[in-house]
Design an enzyme around this catalytic site. Structure first.
Site, PDB file in Angstrom:
ATOM      1  N   ASP A  69       0.937  -0.623  -0.164  1.00  0.00           N
ATOM      2  CA  ASP A  69       0.225   0.049  -0.125  1.00  0.00           C
ATOM      3  C   ASP A  69       0.823   1.074  -0.021  1.00  0.00           C
ATOM      4  O   ASP A  69       1.914   1.288   1.000  1.00  0.00           O
ATOM      5  CB  ASP A  69      -0.741   0.057   1.363  1.00  0.00           C
ATOM      6  CG  ASP A  69      -2.087   0.710   1.084  1.00  0.00           C
ATOM      7  OD1 ASP A  69      -2.272   1.783   0.280  1.00  0.00           O
ATOM      8  OD2 ASP A  69      -2.862   0.410   1.431  1.00  0.00           O
ATOM      9  N   ASP A  70       1.068   2.527  -0.931  1.00  0.00           N
ATOM     10  CA  ASP A  70       1.427   3.182  -1.109  1.00  0.00           C
ATOM     11  C   ASP A  70       3.046   3.001  -1.353  1.00  0.00           C
ATOM     12  O   ASP A  70       3.926   4.139  -0.569  1.00  0.00           O
ATOM     13  CB  ASP A  70       1.470   3.959   0.044  1.00  0.00           C
ATOM     14  CG  ASP A  70      -0.323   4.955  -0.203  1.00  0.00           C
ATOM     15  OD1 ASP A  70      -1.402   4.820  -0.598  1.00  0.00           O
ATOM     16  OD2 ASP A  70      -0.511   5.021   1.099  1.00  0.00           O
ATOM     17  N   CYS A 114      -5.726   3.539  -3.447  1.00  0.00           N
ATOM     18  CA  CYS A 114      -5.924   2.231  -3.122  1.00  0.00           C
ATOM     19  C   CYS A 114      -7.728   1.389  -3.517  1.00  0.00           C
ATOM     20  O   CYS A 114      -7.483   0.346  -3.723  1.00  0.00           O
ATOM     21  CB  CYS A 114      -5.668   2.387  -1.831  1.00  0.00           C
ATOM     22  SG  CYS A 114      -6.868   3.208  -0.963  1.00  0.00           S
ATOM     23  N   ARG A 137      -7.457  -1.781  -6.045  1.00  0.00           N
ATOM     24  CA  ARG A 137      -8.206  -3.210  -6.003  1.00  0.00           C
ATOM     25  C   ARG A 137      -9.711  -3.945  -6.706  1.00  0.00           C
ATOM     26  O   ARG A 137      -9.565  -4.612  -6.782  1.00  0.00           O
ATOM     27  CB  ARG A 137      -8.644  -2.883  -4.097  1.00  0.00           C
ATOM     28  CG  ARG A 137      -6.747  -2.400  -3.140  1.00  0.00           C
ATOM     29  CD  ARG A 137      -7.398  -2.120  -1.611  1.00  0.00           C
ATOM     30  NE  ARG A 137      -6.028  -1.500  -1.889  1.00  0.00           N
ATOM     31  CZ  ARG A 137      -5.244  -2.156  -1.241  1.00  0.00           C
ATOM     32  NH1 ARG A 137      -5.246  -3.385  -0.698  1.00  0.00           N
ATOM     33  NH2 ARG A 137      -4.475  -1.703  -0.799  1.00  0.00           N
ATOM     34  N   LYS A 162      -6.287  -5.512   4.285  1.00  0.00           N
ATOM     35  CA  LYS A 162      -7.226  -4.300   3.683  1.00  0.00           C
ATOM     36  C   LYS A 162      -8.027  -4.959   2.737  1.00  0.00           C
ATOM     37  O   LYS A 162      -7.339  -5.458   1.707  1.00  0.00           O
ATOM     38  CB  LYS A 162      -6.474  -3.507   3.338  1.00  0.00           C
ATOM     39  CG  LYS A 162      -6.739  -2.842   2.632  1.00  0.00           C
ATOM     40  CD  LYS A 162      -5.817  -1.194   2.227  1.00  0.00           C
ATOM     41  CE  LYS A 162      -6.086  -0.013   1.877  1.00  0.00           C
ATOM     42  NZ  LYS A 162      -5.449   1.404   1.980  1.00  0.00           N
ATOM     43  N   HIS A 173     -11.399  -2.689   1.287  1.00  0.00           N
ATOM     44  CA  HIS A 173     -11.554  -1.273   1.466  1.00  0.00           C
ATOM     45  C   HIS A 173     -12.448  -1.150  -0.220  1.00  0.00           C
ATOM     46  O   HIS A 173     -12.048  -0.384  -0.701  1.00  0.00           O
ATOM     47  CB  HIS A 173     -10.490  -0.716   0.840  1.00  0.00           C
ATOM     48  CG  HIS A 173     -10.418   1.139   1.293  1.00  0.00           C
ATOM     49  ND1 HIS A 173      -9.532   2.364   0.926  1.00  0.00           N
ATOM     50  CD2 HIS A 173     -12.022   1.637   2.151  1.00  0.00           C
ATOM     51  CE1 HIS A 173      -9.952   3.618   1.475  1.00  0.00           C
ATOM     52  NE2 HIS A 173     -11.690   3.421   2.139  1.00  0.00           N
ATOM     53  N   HIS A 187       1.202   2.289   4.074  1.00  0.00           N
ATOM     54  CA  HIS A 187       0.341   3.281   4.450  1.00  0.00           C
ATOM     55  C   HIS A 187       0.179   3.501   5.621  1.00  0.00           C
ATOM     56  O   HIS A 187       0.880   2.585   6.258  1.00  0.00           O
ATOM     57  CB  HIS A 187      -1.540   2.548   3.827  1.00  0.00           C
ATOM     58  CG  HIS A 187      -2.336   4.109   4.038  1.00  0.00           C
ATOM     59  ND1 HIS A 187      -2.510   4.437   4.523  1.00  0.00           N
ATOM     60  CD2 HIS A 187      -2.594   4.131   2.873  1.00  0.00           C
ATOM     61  CE1 HIS A 187      -3.325   5.154   4.425  1.00  0.00           C
ATOM     62  NE2 HIS A 187      -2.789   4.992   2.715  1.00  0.00           N
ATOM     63  N   ASP A 195      -0.035  -0.781  -4.802  1.00  0.00           N
ATOM     64  CA  ASP A 195      -1.593  -0.489  -5.760  1.00  0.00           C
ATOM     65  C   ASP A 195      -0.802   1.354  -6.085  1.00  0.00           C
ATOM     66  O   ASP A 195      -2.705   1.784  -7.028  1.00  0.00           O
ATOM     67  CB  ASP A 195      -2.696  -0.327  -4.345  1.00  0.00           C
ATOM     68  CG  ASP A 195      -2.668   0.564  -2.665  1.00  0.00           C
ATOM     69  OD1 ASP A 195      -1.051   1.320  -2.830  1.00  0.00           O
ATOM     70  OD2 ASP A 195      -3.252   0.637  -2.180  1.00  0.00           O
ATOM     71  N   ASN A 196      -0.350   1.929  -5.849  1.00  0.00           N
ATOM     72  CA  ASN A 196      -0.472   3.258  -6.165  1.00  0.00           C
ATOM     73  C   ASN A 196       0.765   3.783  -5.930  1.00  0.00           C
ATOM     74  O   ASN A 196       1.598   3.070  -5.112  1.00  0.00           O
ATOM     75  CB  ASN A 196      -1.774   4.079  -5.564  1.00  0.00           C
ATOM     76  CG  ASN A 196      -1.750   4.398  -4.428  1.00  0.00           C
ATOM     77  OD1 ASN A 196      -2.931   3.741  -4.054  1.00  0.00           O
ATOM     78  ND2 ASN A 196      -0.929   4.708  -3.878  1.00  0.00           N
ATOM     79  N   LYS A 233       0.897   9.859  -5.364  1.00  0.00           N
ATOM     80  CA  LYS A 233      -0.203   8.924  -4.974  1.00  0.00           C
ATOM     81  C   LYS A 233      -0.927  10.200  -5.083  1.00  0.00           C
ATOM     82  O   LYS A 233      -1.268  10.998  -4.831  1.00  0.00           O
ATOM     83  CB  LYS A 233      -0.647   8.669  -3.864  1.00  0.00           C
ATOM     84  CG  LYS A 233      -1.635   8.223  -4.051  1.00  0.00           C
ATOM     85  CD  LYS A 233      -1.595   7.393  -2.205  1.00  0.00           C
ATOM     86  CE  LYS A 233      -3.169   7.064  -1.534  1.00  0.00           C
ATOM     87  NZ  LYS A 233      -3.189   7.055  -0.369  1.00  0.00           N
TER      88      LYS A 233
END
Length: 740
Positions: free
Chosen positions: A36-37, A74, A78, A132, A134, A227, A333-334, A394
């Site tokens: 994540d991130d 995110c 996903r 996660k 989301h 994240h 994810d980014n 991001k």
């Protein structure tokens, strides 16, 4: 096999058994790991100095992709990852925190786009999701659901993790399958979410292989790292002390040189200039440098800690003898996040409310960074270093937001140590896996006609790195930022929030020759730019991008709720036996008058929390201590305390807190017992959109604490009959407000 005849007795009947679904012979176990991130230049095998030996090992026996793209956020990534479709087309334009009232902006994944888990389960796989999610609308994540967008409602057999987009790593709000659970240990007992998730992954695989060794599984492991909040055990934090004192300029240049050496970027690739607002490290005041370095240390420690536990998972596969038959896909994810702001911050709720944490406040918490008392995120300068050699971050559609690391490892089937430069997108991951296991997306699933799959298989790249990409076009959009890639060219427009889209300036890059988007050719090739802009509008219309919307997600989440949403209510009656109410379902107390009435039975000496909502970032809590009533409102770390002016008598009582709004995001709080004043009239500054990430509970402050003025948890020793929350109608009309 067809059914045999069924007579009156078993002697004159022929038994038969239906064949269970089976995947293709030799179909592998599949593990998809989502970071994540984590920006393009953040892993060791992508040029970073951060120790990620397990991920580097996957790259060493597999493939690294250098032209792999995702969405800049995110939930959309996903949604695309799990369905193989573009995110607007399935309804996830932004985050699953709001339904803006338009087809592409529902904050949910339409059932017209089956997930890979739904397809693989019907193909004969067991499916597990950890970490996660989301992807469920936040106002549908309470104990009453609906559950159709929770992991078990979208094709997974088991789930353990968190449904929100952010989680405290020491105090997560956990869900197991379709119900909420408490963490198995406390931070004092050594708990950390990453370790817990890997423990659960190992347990799922062990259960599976012990009972069905010949049946494949699909494991979706979505880490909280990296994240914010960046949190890691002290031993990992200590490893990075002082290692970033040289600053982001030096680190970024080293990563760039290392990327050239590794062949991750083409020879001659320029290092993008500093993003707007990023100052040279040498020009920062000494105390700002100290805070910025400490925030980056926490990120690095968190990433190394995650890698160490991924190594545990890989070692388990080796021990049980299944590693050779396991396809592992690892991606981010980014790009690295800009959400820490210019200075970095130690309170993530402040960012969501549009506020900057002052340097003085950050510096005062220097020694808490990385630990359970702090939700830290690094400043822009470190985010750009995370995205080396790219520009922006991001949320943006420049390369720093959408070009991400991707590693594919499948021993014996994928050449080891290869680097692949073909353009591909996150929508291509699901088609690739389905291609490998011999499955297809159905045209109809559970009675619903399905959207076409927008992605394509990348399997052709596994054995040939020289083959040209089979992709031709991919659009991007987020918060009004727009871009399109077409046959090696990219047009991209950065959008200033609140301005007219017609004022955006489109840039043009030939990515085949300009990896880091440094040489704008818009003036030289207006013909190409014009064609690409027209193509973007066509693609946007095709995939339900419109209407363009540049508002902050918190702003949208505060405004838009369906008629069925519990957040539309103004009156709540809560009972102590209830499970935690998640933040997306709590009463909307923001910028309005409200009151809390707790109906309790008190004995002499009873104390504890009556109602709490939020966490260390922000929240509020009504509690009894020292025989008196107390209320604390934690506004992004600024704590307002109201103390009762008389002792509480034993017996059946109604104890109250009445907040009266006196102006925009401000008011006074007063206490009452049985309708009589009990002190207060304290002025309070309140949250704009979000008070805290964590939800609401009665009778305790169980996870990340709202207040430090009582023992951890501080369970109420008396009896709570019910707690009533009443909201006034003096909330401002923000339907057309712009976020500044």
């Amino acid at each position: 096999m067809t059914a045999g005849p069924v007579g009156r007795t078993y002697q004159d009947s022929t038994p038969w058994w239906p064949e269970p679904p089976r995947p293709r012979e030799g179909a592998p176990d599949v593990i998809v790991v989502v970071l994540d991130d984590v920006g393009f230049g953040s892993l060791g095998c992508y040029g970073s100095e951060i120790a990620t030996p397990a991920m580097d090992g996957l790259a060493g026996d597999g493939l690294r992709y250098t032209n792999f793209h995702v969405t800049p956020l995110c939930s959309p990534t996903r949604a695309s990852l799990l369905t193989g479709r573009n995110h607007h087309a399935v309804g996830m334009s932004l985050l699953s925190n709001a339904d803006s009232g338009f087809p592409g902006k529902r904050g949910t994944v339409t059932h017209r786009a089956a997930t890979i888990a739904e397809v693989l389960r019907e193909t004969g796989y067991n499916t597990y999701a950890l970490g996660k999610w989301h992807l469920a609308p936040m106002d549908q994540t309470s104990a009453i659901g609906p559950y159709d967008q929770w992991p078990l409602g979208r094709g997974f057999d088991r789930y353990y993790g968190f449904l929100e987009g952010i989680s405290d790593q020491y105090y997560p709000e956990l869900v197991q399958d379709n119900h909420r659970v408490e963490p198995p240990r406390t931070p004092e007992e050594g708990y950390h979410l990453t370790e817990d998730l890997v423990d659960r992954a190992i347990a799922c695989i062990s259960d599976h292989k012990s009972v069905g060794p010949d049946k494949p599984y699909f494991l979706y492991l979505a880490m909280g790292a990296g994240h914010a909040p960046h949190q890691a055990p002290e031993e990992y934090l200590r490893r990075y002390r002082g290692r970033y004192d040289e600053g982001w300029d030096v680190i970024r240049e080293r990563r760039h040189a290392r990327q050239l050496e590794l062949g991750i970027i083409p020879p001659g690739t320029a290092l993008a200039p500093r993003n707007d607002g990023v100052h040279p490290w040498a020009e920062l005041p000494e105390e700002e440098r100290a805070v910025a370095a400490r925030l980056q240390e926490a990120f690095a420690a968190m990433l190394e800690h995650t890698d160490a536990h991924l190594a545990r998972l890989l070692a388990h596969l080796e021990r049980i003898g299944t590693r050779q038959d396991t396809l592992i896909v690892l991606l981010s994810d980014n790009g690295a996040s800009q959400e820490g702001g210019r200075l970095g911050n130690t309170n993530s709720i402040a960012y969501e409310n549009g506020d900057e944490v002052s340097h003085a406040d950050n510096h005062a918490r220097l020694d808490e960074i990385g630990g359970p008392r702090c939700h830290g995120n690094y400043p822009w300068g470190w985010a750009q270093a995370g995205n080396t050699p790219l520009k922006r971050y991001k949320q943006n559609t420049h390369a720093g937001g959408v070009r991400a690391p991707l590693i594919v490892s499948w021993p014996g089937r994928v050449a080891g140590g290869g680097v692949r430069g073909q353009f591909h997108d996150v929508i291509d991951v699901t088609p690739t896996i389905l291609d490998i296991v011999g499955a297809e997306m159905p045209r109809t699933y559970r009675g619903l006609a399905q959207l076409p799959v927008h992605g394509m298989s990348m399997r052709y790249t596994f054995t040939d790195g020289a083959t040209p990409t089979r992709r031709t076009t991919q659009y991007f959009e987020m918060y009004g930022h727009r871009a399109i890639w077409h046959e090696g060219w990219k047009a991209v427009a950065y959008h200033e929030r609140g301005t007219a889209y017609e004022e955006d300036r489109w840039e043009l890059y030939h990515l085949d020759d300009d990896f880091s988007e440094c040489h704008d050719l818009a003036a030289e090739r207006p013909d190409v730019l014009h064609e690409l802009i027209g193509r973007w509008w066509s693609e946007a219309d095709r995939y339900d991008v419109f209407p363009l919307d540049d508002r902050n997600f918190a702003e949208r989440a505060a405004m838009y709720h369906s008629a069925a949403s519990p957040r539309r209510r103004r009156s709540f009656v809560l009972y102590p036996e209830m499970s935690r109410i998640p933040g997306g379902v709590t009463p909307l107390i923001y910028d309005r008058s409200y009151r809390i009435d707790a109906h309790v039975r008190l004995r002499a000496g009873d104390e504890g929390v009556l109602i709490s909502q939020g966490d260390v970032n922000g929240g509020h809590v009504l509690y009894v201590a020292g025989g008196r009533l107390h209320y604390e409102y934690n506004h992004q770390g600024t704590r307002y305390r109201v103390r009762g002016d008389r002792d509480l008598p034993p017996g059946d009582r109604v104890v109250s807190m009445i907040f009266t709004k006196t102006g925009p995001r401000q008011g006074v709080a007063a206490l009452a017992v049985d309708g009589r004043s009990a002190g207060g009239k304290e002025p309070i500054t309140t949250a704009r959109y979000l008070i805290g990430w964590q939800g609401l509970v009665l009778g305790r402050d169980a996870l990340s604490p709202v207040s430090w003025d009582y023992p951890r948890g501080f369970p109420f020793t008396g009896t709570i009959d019910r707690v009533c929350v009443e909201l006034d109608d003096d909330i401002p009309d923000t339907t057309h407000e712009t976020f500044d």
